[in-house]
Design a protein around this motif. Structure first.
Motif, PDB file in Angstrom:
ATOM      1  N   UNK A   1       0.843  -1.198   0.000  1.00 23.79           N
ATOM      2  CA  UNK A   1       0.000   0.000   0.000  1.00 23.79           C
ATOM      3  C   UNK A   1       0.884   1.256   0.000  1.00 23.79           C
ATOM      4  N   UNK A   2       1.998   1.181   0.722  1.00 20.37           N
ATOM      5  CA  UNK A   2       2.922   2.322   0.750  1.00 20.37           C
ATOM      6  C   UNK A   2       3.584   2.501  -0.627  1.00 20.37           C
ATOM      7  N   UNK A   3       3.877   1.372  -1.318  1.00 19.19           N
ATOM      8  CA  UNK A   3       4.383   1.475  -2.697  1.00 19.19           C
ATOM      9  C   UNK A   3       3.361   2.215  -3.557  1.00 19.19           C
ATOM     10  N   UNK A   4       2.086   1.903  -3.344  1.00 21.08           N
ATOM     11  CA  UNK A   4       1.015   2.508  -4.138  1.00 21.08           C
ATOM     12  C   UNK A   4       0.986   4.026  -3.906  1.00 21.08           C
ATOM     13  N   UNK A   5       1.166   4.433  -2.646  1.00 20.32           N
ATOM     14  CA  UNK A   5       1.194   5.879  -2.350  1.00 20.32           C
ATOM     15  C   UNK A   5       2.421   6.510  -3.027  1.00 20.32           C
TER      16      UNK A   5
ATOM     17  N   UNK B   1       7.740  19.678   6.736  1.00 25.20           N
ATOM     18  CA  UNK B   1       7.716  19.994   5.308  1.00 25.20           C
ATOM     19  C   UNK B   1       6.993  18.908   4.506  1.00 25.20           C
ATOM     20  N   UNK B   2       7.273  17.661   4.835  1.00 27.48           N
ATOM     21  CA  UNK B   2       6.604  16.553   4.150  1.00 27.48           C
ATOM     22  C   UNK B   2       5.096  16.581   4.412  1.00 27.48           C
ATOM     23  N   UNK B   3       4.731  16.803   5.672  1.00 26.45           N
ATOM     24  CA  UNK B   3       3.303  16.787   6.037  1.00 26.45           C
ATOM     25  C   UNK B   3       2.521  17.839   5.253  1.00 26.45           C
ATOM     26  N   UNK B   4       3.147  19.028   5.026  1.00 29.93           N
ATOM     27  CA  UNK B   4       2.473  20.111   4.291  1.00 29.93           C
ATOM     28  C   UNK B   4       2.119  19.706   2.865  1.00 29.93           C
ATOM     29  N   UNK B   5       2.882  18.754   2.309  1.00 26.80           N
ATOM     30  CA  UNK B   5       2.677  18.382   0.903  1.00 26.80           C
ATOM     31  C   UNK B   5       1.616  17.285   0.722  1.00 26.80           C
TER      32      UNK B   5
ATOM     33  N   UNK C   1      -1.464  12.362   5.331  1.00 27.27           N
ATOM     34  CA  UNK C   1      -0.832  12.952   6.533  1.00 27.27           C
ATOM     35  C   UNK C   1      -0.990  12.009   7.727  1.00 27.27           C
ATOM     36  N   UNK C   2      -2.188  11.410   7.814  1.00 25.85           N
ATOM     37  CA  UNK C   2      -2.489  10.515   8.944  1.00 25.85           C
ATOM     38  C   UNK C   2      -1.547   9.294   8.918  1.00 25.85           C
ATOM     39  N   UNK C   3      -1.370   8.735   7.715  1.00 27.74           N
ATOM     40  CA  UNK C   3      -0.489   7.558   7.584  1.00 27.74           C
ATOM     41  C   UNK C   3       0.955   7.964   7.918  1.00 27.74           C
ATOM     42  N   UNK C   4       1.383   9.106   7.330  1.00 28.81           N
ATOM     43  CA  UNK C   4       2.756   9.581   7.548  1.00 28.81           C
ATOM     44  C   UNK C   4       3.001   9.816   9.042  1.00 28.81           C
ATOM     45  N   UNK C   5       2.040  10.478   9.710  1.00 31.71           N
ATOM     46  CA  UNK C   5       2.222  10.806  11.137  1.00 31.71           C
ATOM     47  C   UNK C   5       2.265   9.546  11.995  1.00 31.71           C
TER      48      UNK C   5
END
Ligand SMILES: NC(=O)c1ccc[n+]([C@@H]2O[C@H](COP(=O)([O-])OP(=O)(O)OC[C@H]3O[C@@H](n4cnc5c(N)ncnc54)[C@H](OP(=O)(O)O)[C@@H]3O)[C@@H](O)[C@H]2O)c1
Length: 250
Positions: free
Chosen positions: A171-175, A224-228, A234-238
């Motif tokens: 799923x992360x590859x897909x993102x 910086x990443x979250x802003x993009x 954002x939820x997954x990244x956090x």
């Protein structure tokens, strides 16, 4: 010669039929599907049936159907042959007929359209008696070099771990693929990185191999990443960032 019947016409059944038909000492006796059309292309390999009451005596019957359908379906088998299923998450005791029982779980992701080399695929075996386990070991060793004796509880945990390392990673590859596509970047530019990430953990532990902004607790880059990102990403990244930071600060 070991005689085997395979029940199912999906991804796993298809790959097992292909692997068994190449093994000299295995005879595929019958292939069952409730939809005869789905198995027509196997007509030169075995006898085909859509009648569960017409199963002939064999050494081994393999149920390769959807997890949820296994208990009810297994009740319909009146044969006295050894019956196994191929699921990572279903207990052996979910086989509900009056026959010797076991599990033959090939630990790989299978799609009908993608070739696999069965000799490298771990096969997790379980049985309710020694003779059955011996037979499963013989069959597994005819198609694979990697055999593991795993009980139902361990298999559940393997399946849980596999969801993290395979399904979530994919799923992360897909993102990653979407981010590349949205920005006119060929996804293949990331292939060597993906490959090296996989190779590295064969030599050092995943914990030792971790790199990146969360590992360094590099807050400016993280913000910086979250802003993009969209709120969902954002939820997954956090969540992943917090998990990595916690892992290295405990
Ligand atoms: N795919 C993988 O990567 C993988 C890996 C390891 C283990 N497994 C396990 O292997 C088993 C099969 O998975 P799969 O990926 O091959 O599934 P699949 O491609 O979705 O095929 C499912 C098969 O089950 C049949 N089926 C479903 N309900 C049924 C019922 N009530 N009665 C009779 N047949 C029924 C379907 O028949 P219809 O076409 O008629 O619906 C189809 O042939 C599962 O236990 C799964 O957990 C899968």
């Amino acid at each position: 010669m070991v005689s085997i019947s395979i029940l199912g016409s999906g991804n796993v059944a298809t790959h097992l039929i292909s692997a068994f038909s190449k093994a000299d000492s295995i005879h595929i006796n019958q292939i069952y599907s409730r939809d005869m059309k789905a198995i027509q292309h196997f007509k030169n390999i075995a006898n085909l049936t859509d009648d569960i009451n017409s199963l002939e005596p064999v050494d081994l019957i393999i149920i390769a159907i959807s997890d949820d359908a296994i208990p009810e379906f297994s009740k319909k088998i009146t044969s006295k042959s050894l019956v196994v299923h191929t699921s990572g998450s279903v207990e052996m005791t979910s086989l509900l007929g009056n026959y010797p029982k076991g599990v033959f779980y090939p630990l790989q992701t299978f799609s009908k359209s993608t070739e696999v080399d069965f000799s490298t695929i771990p096969i997790c075996l379980e049985a309710d008696n020694d003779n059955s386990l011996k037979l499963l070991t013989k069959v597994a060793s005819l198609i694979s070099n990697k055999i593991y004796f795993i009980n139902s509880n361990q298999r559940k945990k393997i399946h849980l771990a596999a969801v993290f390392v395979n399904n979530f990673t994919n799923h992360l590859y897909d993102i990653g693929n979407s981010i590349c596509t949205e920005n006119d970047i060929p996804f293949e530019i990331l292939y060597p990185l993906i490959q090296e990430t996989t190779n590295k953990i064969k030599n050092i532990s995943p914990k030792q191999a971790q790199t990146g902004p969360a590992r360094r607790n590099d807050q400016k880059t993280i913000e910086n990443h979250l802003k993009q990102l969209s709120p969902q990403r954002q939820e997954i990244y956090s969540t992943l960032t917090k998990s990595i930071i916690k892992t290295y600060t405990e």
